[in-house]
Design a protein around this motif. Sequence first.
Motif, mmCIF file in Angstrom:
data_model
loop_
_atom_site.group_PDB
_atom_site.id
_atom_site.type_symbol
_atom_site.label_atom_id
_atom_site.label_comp_id
_atom_site.label_asym_id
_atom_site.label_seq_id
_atom_site.Cartn_x
_atom_site.Cartn_y
_atom_site.Cartn_z
ATOM 1 N N ALA A 110 0.814 -1.223 0.000
ATOM 2 C CA ALA A 110 0.000 0.000 0.000
ATOM 3 C C ALA A 110 0.849 1.276 0.000
ATOM 4 O O ALA A 110 0.522 2.242 -0.669
ATOM 5 C CB ALA A 110 -0.943 -0.015 1.186
ATOM 6 N N ASN A 111 1.938 1.285 0.721
ATOM 7 C CA ASN A 111 2.715 2.522 0.822
ATOM 8 C C ASN A 111 3.882 2.618 -0.156
ATOM 9 O O ASN A 111 4.692 3.537 -0.054
ATOM 10 C CB ASN A 111 3.247 2.681 2.253
ATOM 11 N N ASP A 112 3.919 1.690 -1.106
ATOM 12 C CA ASP A 112 5.065 1.673 -2.019
ATOM 13 C C ASP A 112 5.150 2.922 -2.891
ATOM 14 O O ASP A 112 6.235 3.269 -3.360
ATOM 15 C CB ASP A 112 5.030 0.426 -2.910
ATOM 16 N N PHE A 113 4.013 3.574 -3.094
ATOM 17 C CA PHE A 113 4.056 4.775 -3.932
ATOM 18 C C PHE A 113 5.027 5.813 -3.354
ATOM 19 O O PHE A 113 5.583 6.633 -4.080
ATOM 20 C CB PHE A 113 2.644 5.382 -4.072
ATOM 21 N N LYS A 114 5.265 5.754 -2.042
ATOM 22 C CA LYS A 114 6.178 6.719 -1.402
ATOM 23 C C LYS A 114 7.631 6.423 -1.736
ATOM 24 O O LYS A 114 8.487 7.283 -1.638
ATOM 25 C CB LYS A 114 6.049 6.632 0.127
ATOM 26 N N LYS A 115 7.879 5.136 -2.050
ATOM 27 C CA LYS A 115 9.268 4.685 -2.136
ATOM 28 C C LYS A 115 9.772 4.498 -3.566
ATOM 29 O O LYS A 115 10.864 3.978 -3.771
ATOM 30 C CB LYS A 115 9.402 3.341 -1.414
ATOM 31 N N LEU A 116 8.908 4.817 -4.538
ATOM 32 C CA LEU A 116 9.338 4.586 -5.923
ATOM 33 C C LEU A 116 9.008 5.784 -6.796
ATOM 34 O O LEU A 116 8.032 6.500 -6.558
ATOM 35 C CB LEU A 116 8.672 3.333 -6.499
ATOM 36 N N VAL A 117 9.846 5.951 -7.796
ATOM 37 C CA VAL A 117 9.488 6.848 -8.893
ATOM 38 C C VAL A 117 10.031 6.223 -10.174
ATOM 39 O O VAL A 117 11.157 5.725 -10.197
ATOM 40 C CB VAL A 117 10.015 8.297 -8.684
ATOM 41 N N CYS A 118 9.177 6.172 -11.189
ATOM 42 C CA CYS A 118 9.633 5.642 -12.472
ATOM 43 C C CYS A 118 9.984 6.804 -13.384
ATOM 44 O O CYS A 118 9.168 7.721 -13.569
ATOM 45 C CB CYS A 118 8.537 4.810 -13.140
ATOM 46 N N VAL A 119 11.194 6.775 -13.885
ATOM 47 C CA VAL A 119 11.644 7.738 -14.891
ATOM 48 C C VAL A 119 12.218 6.868 -16.002
ATOM 49 O O VAL A 119 13.225 6.184 -15.805
ATOM 50 C CB VAL A 119 12.695 8.717 -14.324
ATOM 51 N N GLU A 120 11.523 6.842 -17.123
ATOM 52 C CA GLU A 120 11.793 5.825 -18.146
ATOM 53 C C GLU A 120 12.268 6.463 -19.447
ATOM 54 O O GLU A 120 11.598 7.353 -19.975
ATOM 55 C CB GLU A 120 10.505 5.047 -18.448
ATOM 56 N N ALA A 121 13.392 5.998 -19.949
ATOM 57 C CA ALA A 121 13.840 6.421 -21.277
ATOM 58 C C ALA A 121 12.989 5.662 -22.291
ATOM 59 O O ALA A 121 12.918 4.431 -22.243
ATOM 60 C CB ALA A 121 15.315 6.077 -21.464
ATOM 61 N N GLY A 122 12.323 6.388 -23.189
ATOM 62 C CA GLY A 122 11.417 5.695 -24.103
ATOM 63 C C GLY A 122 11.391 6.292 -25.499
ATOM 64 O O GLY A 122 11.713 7.468 -25.705
ATOM 65 N N GLN A 123 11.006 5.466 -26.446
ATOM 66 C CA GLN A 123 10.734 5.927 -27.814
ATOM 67 C C GLN A 123 9.260 5.608 -28.023
ATOM 68 O O GLN A 123 8.898 4.470 -28.317
ATOM 69 C CB GLN A 123 11.625 5.190 -28.817
ATOM 70 N N ILE A 124 8.424 6.624 -27.779
ATOM 71 C CA ILE A 124 7.002 6.358 -27.611
ATOM 72 C C ILE A 124 6.138 7.120 -28.607
ATOM 73 O O ILE A 124 5.331 6.540 -29.337
ATOM 74 C CB ILE A 124 6.603 6.696 -26.155
ATOM 75 N N ASP A 125 6.300 8.441 -28.635
ATOM 76 C CA ASP A 125 5.386 9.252 -29.443
ATOM 77 C C ASP A 125 5.600 9.028 -30.935
ATOM 78 O O ASP A 125 4.654 9.038 -31.703
ATOM 79 C CB ASP A 125 5.578 10.733 -29.091
#
Length: 291
Positions: A254-269
Amino acid sequence: MTYEIPGAIEITPLSDSGSKVTLFHAASETSVEIYTFGATVTSWRAHTGKNSLFLSEKADLSGAKAIRGGIPISFPQFASGPLPAHGFARTSNWELVLSEMGPHLPTTVKLKLESNHKTLAIWPHKFRAEYTISLDETLRTELEVTNTGDTDFSFQAALHSYFSIADIERVAISDLSTVTYIDKLAALERKIENNSALRISAETDRVYLNSPNTLIVRDETCGTGIAIDKSGFADTVVWNPWIEKSAGMKDLCANDFKKLVCVEAGQIDAPVTLAPGLKWIGIQELKRIDL
Ligand code: BG6
């Protein structure tokens, strides 16, 4: 053929699926763990033993579903679409095809995934994906995709990095100011980032377009940060599920949102289109820094 190298590369067969590959780099006292299932890097440790990547305590490591944390690979689709979410690379068994180390070289392994009856059944294109992971004081991950068929195909890709942080409310990501982003939580509206230090205080799901190749994730609680350098990937995704979504995900606490951040290198658009015989390369390089 064994790819083990004493003191540098250990291979642990897993009962369920594939193996776990551990890389050590003696000079920088760093290590990395990789599951051949999904070619997912699950830890990146400094000499202190601290994993700079977030890996959920509830992550399923059995090969039954994508691993929640580390650096799963999105390919050939980013997020939702006609294929399973984030494509099939993160749920495929990759083959270890190379290992190397040397006194002045990073410790390196390469994993490979080629089109097979399972991928062709849902994505009718012949390809070879090679993922090279190199460890010294930096962690460098390089994804190379080759069209091995005889017709063009298009794809998206991302290195879906989950960073471990002490407190999401004391994290700043810089510098995305003036960059246009797609806000996935506002009907894909395109907006412009105004903040030179992006802070997160609610669910966030954005694709920053043609983002700077160097970004810094600052963990102000710890006085440390990660410098992210990308090339080949035009975009950067910033994602945090925040309270409700995190609570609803079976493989997050439940509290994992506090402990993570995703910053992703992507080829998306702008998906990559590859003609037969051609290849595309995307690289992400991570370095720990003190603030
Ligand atoms: C992010 C996407 O990259 O991944 C989000 O932008 C998504 O929309 C998140 O929710 C997690 O995806 P999944 O499939 O691993 O739950």
